[in-house]
Design a protein around this motif. Sequence first.
Motif, PDB file in Angstrom:
ATOM      1  N   TYR A 128       0.807  -1.158  -0.053  1.00  0.00           N
ATOM      2  CA  TYR A 128      -0.129  -0.086  -0.007  1.00  0.00           C
ATOM      3  C   TYR A 128       0.941   1.206   0.113  1.00  0.00           C
ATOM      4  CZ  TYR A 128      -3.988  -2.978   1.047  1.00  0.00           C
ATOM      5  OH  TYR A 128      -4.996  -3.931   0.821  1.00  0.00           O
ATOM      6  N   ALA A 129       2.118   1.186   0.486  1.00  0.00           N
ATOM      7  CA  ALA A 129       2.992   2.357   0.586  1.00  0.00           C
ATOM      8  C   ALA A 129       3.518   2.610  -0.982  1.00  0.00           C
ATOM      9  CB  ALA A 129       4.042   2.005   1.514  1.00  0.00           C
ATOM     10  N   LYS A 130       3.703   1.535  -1.534  1.00  0.00           N
ATOM     11  CA  LYS A 130       4.322   1.610  -2.907  1.00  0.00           C
ATOM     12  C   LYS A 130       3.085   2.146  -3.725  1.00  0.00           C
ATOM     13  CE  LYS A 130       7.252   0.621  -6.239  1.00  0.00           C
ATOM     14  NZ  LYS A 130       8.337   1.143  -6.445  1.00  0.00           N
ATOM     15  N   LYS A 131       1.948   1.604  -3.624  1.00  0.00           N
ATOM     16  CA  LYS A 131       0.788   2.065  -4.524  1.00  0.00           C
ATOM     17  C   LYS A 131       0.574   3.491  -4.105  1.00  0.00           C
ATOM     18  CE  LYS A 131      -4.034   0.585  -5.152  1.00  0.00           C
ATOM     19  NZ  LYS A 131      -5.022   0.297  -4.345  1.00  0.00           N
ATOM     20  N   GLN A 132       0.657   4.117  -2.818  1.00  0.00           N
ATOM     21  CA  GLN A 132       0.755   5.255  -2.833  1.00  0.00           C
ATOM     22  C   GLN A 132       1.739   6.541  -3.233  1.00  0.00           C
ATOM     23  OE1 GLN A 132      -0.682   6.060   1.104  1.00  0.00           O
ATOM     24  NE2 GLN A 132       0.261   8.205   1.318  1.00  0.00           N
ATOM     25  N   GLY A 133       2.595   5.760  -3.884  1.00  0.00           N
ATOM     26  CA  GLY A 133       3.833   6.483  -4.431  1.00  0.00           C
ATOM     27  C   GLY A 133       4.759   7.033  -3.536  1.00  0.00           C
ATOM     28  N   LEU A 134       5.038   6.374  -2.557  1.00  0.00           N
ATOM     29  CA  LEU A 134       6.075   6.672  -1.155  1.00  0.00           C
ATOM     30  C   LEU A 134       7.361   6.201  -1.607  1.00  0.00           C
ATOM     31  CD1 LEU A 134       3.794   5.958   1.829  1.00  0.00           C
ATOM     32  CD2 LEU A 134       4.161   8.308   0.814  1.00  0.00           C
ATOM     33  N   LYS A 135       8.443   7.030  -1.063  1.00  0.00           N
ATOM     34  CA  LYS A 135       9.678   6.740  -1.021  1.00  0.00           C
ATOM     35  C   LYS A 135      10.102   5.558  -0.148  1.00  0.00           C
ATOM     36  CE  LYS A 135      11.487  11.091  -1.307  1.00  0.00           C
ATOM     37  NZ  LYS A 135      12.359  11.951  -0.612  1.00  0.00           N
ATOM     38  N   GLY A 136       9.327   5.493   0.789  1.00  0.00           N
ATOM     39  CA  GLY A 136       9.759   4.524   1.716  1.00  0.00           C
ATOM     40  C   GLY A 136       9.301   4.463   3.051  1.00  0.00           C
ATOM     41  N   VAL A 137       9.552   3.594   4.169  1.00  0.00           N
ATOM     42  CA  VAL A 137       8.889   3.468   5.313  1.00  0.00           C
ATOM     43  C   VAL A 137       9.812   3.307   6.380  1.00  0.00           C
ATOM     44  CG1 VAL A 137       6.871   2.139   4.408  1.00  0.00           C
ATOM     45  CG2 VAL A 137       8.614   1.054   5.068  1.00  0.00           C
ATOM     46  N   THR A 138       9.191   3.733   7.708  1.00  0.00           N
ATOM     47  CA  THR A 138      10.020   3.514   8.857  1.00  0.00           C
ATOM     48  C   THR A 138       9.341   2.632   9.970  1.00  0.00           C
ATOM     49  OG1 THR A 138       9.094   5.271  10.038  1.00  0.00           O
ATOM     50  CG2 THR A 138      10.902   5.911   8.637  1.00  0.00           C
ATOM     51  N   THR A 139      10.293   1.908  10.609  1.00  0.00           N
ATOM     52  CA  THR A 139       9.609   1.134  11.633  1.00  0.00           C
ATOM     53  C   THR A 139      10.621   0.807  12.876  1.00  0.00           C
ATOM     54  OG1 THR A 139       8.191  -0.995  11.850  1.00  0.00           O
ATOM     55  CG2 THR A 139      10.263  -1.317  10.847  1.00  0.00           C
ATOM     56  N   GLU A 140       9.952   0.160  13.918  1.00  0.00           N
ATOM     57  CA  GLU A 140      10.710  -0.301  14.944  1.00  0.00           C
ATOM     58  C   GLU A 140      10.886  -1.882  14.774  1.00  0.00           C
ATOM     59  OE1 GLU A 140       7.775   0.284  15.317  1.00  0.00           O
ATOM     60  OE2 GLU A 140       7.036  -1.698  15.793  1.00  0.00           O
ATOM     61  N   THR A 141      11.640  -2.441  15.596  1.00  0.00           N
ATOM     62  CA  THR A 141      11.734  -4.036  15.397  1.00  0.00           C
ATOM     63  C   THR A 141      12.564  -4.106  16.943  1.00  0.00           C
ATOM     64  OG1 THR A 141      12.312  -5.848  14.348  1.00  0.00           O
ATOM     65  CG2 THR A 141      13.913  -4.570  14.518  1.00  0.00           C
ATOM     66  N   GLY A 142      11.748  -5.435  17.483  1.00  0.00           N
ATOM     67  CA  GLY A 142      12.544  -5.680  18.935  1.00  0.00           C
ATOM     68  C   GLY A 142      13.595  -6.912  18.621  1.00  0.00           C
ATOM     69  N   ALA A 143      13.014  -8.184  18.529  1.00  0.00           N
ATOM     70  CA  ALA A 143      13.923  -9.238  18.165  1.00  0.00           C
ATOM     71  C   ALA A 143      14.425  -9.279  16.740  1.00  0.00           C
ATOM     72  CB  ALA A 143      13.156 -10.521  18.580  1.00  0.00           C
ATOM     73  N   CYS A 161      13.862   1.351   3.517  1.00  0.00           N
ATOM     74  CA  CYS A 161      13.179   1.100   4.681  1.00  0.00           C
ATOM     75  C   CYS A 161      14.265   1.307   5.657  1.00  0.00           C
ATOM     76  CB  CYS A 161      13.196  -0.570   4.684  1.00  0.00           C
ATOM     77  SG  CYS A 161      12.892  -1.582   6.036  1.00  0.00           S
ATOM     78  N   LYS A 162      13.775   1.980   6.846  1.00  0.00           N
ATOM     79  CA  LYS A 162      14.452   2.383   7.952  1.00  0.00           C
ATOM     80  C   LYS A 162      14.018   1.550   9.209  1.00  0.00           C
ATOM     81  CE  LYS A 162      15.200   7.152   6.086  1.00  0.00           C
ATOM     82  NZ  LYS A 162      16.254   6.777   5.295  1.00  0.00           N
ATOM     83  N   VAL A 163      14.972   1.010   9.850  1.00  0.00           N
ATOM     84  CA  VAL A 163      14.478  -0.048  10.906  1.00  0.00           C
ATOM     85  C   VAL A 163      15.190   0.657  12.322  1.00  0.00           C
ATOM     86  CG1 VAL A 163      14.572  -2.159  12.137  1.00  0.00           C
ATOM     87  CG2 VAL A 163      14.292  -1.869   9.486  1.00  0.00           C
ATOM     88  N   TYR A 164      14.251   1.020  13.204  1.00  0.00           N
ATOM     89  CA  TYR A 164      14.890   1.222  14.708  1.00  0.00           C
ATOM     90  C   TYR A 164      14.873   0.196  15.236  1.00  0.00           C
ATOM     91  CZ  TYR A 164      15.855   6.199  13.435  1.00  0.00           C
ATOM     92  OH  TYR A 164      16.175   7.173  12.871  1.00  0.00           O
ATOM     93  N   MET A 165      15.958  -0.252  15.791  1.00  0.00           N
ATOM     94  CA  MET A 165      16.125  -1.747  16.443  1.00  0.00           C
ATOM     95  C   MET A 165      16.569  -1.466  17.859  1.00  0.00           C
ATOM     96  SD  MET A 165      18.361  -4.938  15.065  1.00  0.00           S
ATOM     97  CE  MET A 165      18.092  -6.583  15.960  1.00  0.00           C
TER      98      MET A 165
END
Length: 459
Positions: A128-143, A161-165
């Motif tokens: 859905y991010a791609k379909k909306q024409g976005l450049k990228g996504v950010t998120t968190e990850t635990g394990a 893809c930017k991941v905060y771990m």
Amino acid sequence: MAEEQKIPYKIYLTEDEMPKAWYNMRSDMKVKPAPLLNPGTGQPLTAEELTPIFCEELVKQELDDDTAFIEIPQEIRDFYKMFRPSPLVRAYCLEEKLKTPAKIYYKFEGNNTSGSHKLNSAIAQAYYAKKQGLKGVTTETGAGQWGTALSMACAYLGLDCKVYMVKVSYEQKPFRREVMRTYGASVVPSPSDTTEIGRKILAEFPGTTGSLGCAISEAVEVATKNPGYRYVLGSVLNQVLLHQSVIGLETKIALDKYGIKPDIIIGCAGGGSNLGGLIAPFMGEKLRGEADYRIIAVEPASCPSFTRGTFAYDFCDTGMICPLAKMYTLGSSFIPSANHAGGLRFHGMSSTLSQLYHDGYMEATSVEQTEVFEAAEFFARTEGILPAPESSHAIRVAIDEAKKCAETGEEKTIVFGLTGTGYFDLVAYQKYNDGEMSDYIPTDEEIAASVAKLPKVEG
Ligand SMILES: *Cc1c(COP(=O)(O)O)cnc(C)c1O
């Protein structure tokens, strides 16, 4: 016994039998989950307020309490075919070892490189991010399972893809980090000095090993400050439970093929997405009064949101910048003990599952991590799969229920979610094997202290 042998060790579906729509449990709930609130105004969040944070289509799914079936776009179904249908396994070996008359099945979601069910929602959110024409996504990850799943999905679709771990995982799980980087993601240990909230948390708690709530705050800040980026979350939200319903729908189709009706359905619960997905169609029947099932959520005794939390509005993040969700929570400032190795570290729980639990549609229980790893070891030696510690919470309770059947002679049918594999959790397994694993159960005072900091809102 003769009849039983007709049930294969693994029940697969053909491509044609695979679900073409996700099922939205909320559509059948009489009492809907409480809406997300704007932390500034205390009013329900509108689609306009959510679109700077989340993709438009996902906002729609998040707020949709009424549509029962939402079509899975063809592109997502094509991606699903790379790793779905996942097998529903009849645990014949486990049954034999336990000498139980119970019939045990598990739905195994670990058959993809990211090693867990999280890919089911990662590909949907990236699509859905791609379909909306976005450049990228950010998120968190635990394990790291969610970050890995999202990295795979973003690589496939050509999204940044930017991941905060969470820092403790970043340090303890360097291999997980490298998988994400191999898929093209940038991975930052959280709290970091790359965000305002990260710098603030570092100043206040120097030396902190981080938490999911804190990583969420950082990822949201980066998404809202960078044009062309949105934030995506791997659990807790309604949209994630919706995407994960593919697990339960496949399970139900497979069981129906052989006329099998489960008595007990068991899943581990961190933020609630795999459990919400696994139980979705069964809960639908229960909500509509068509069938009854015993549904059990299993959580760690060191992070017991259902069993010892409070049903109230709370922040989803430590930085208190995210929307407020009404859920069973230990308080957003609750950080599970660092010696807790078994995952499922989030302080809250999906609003949908929280409402269902509150209304008596499901049970919850908590287990200590030493007994979880005992179950994991037993399962690995019996069924062959090296389970994720998270999944092993469900294994623990499935084994316990099967043992009860061995005592009473009841032939119950037990289905549990085996959410993933444990190849990246070998530091935890090492601790267990070396006899160094301990259990930490928070005191009532500790929980009361973080619950006392809940935001004051009506509801
Ligand atoms: C993330 C994860 C979980 C817990 O998350 P839920 O949203 O509660 O499903 C469970 N098992 C595995 C393997 C995971 O990666």
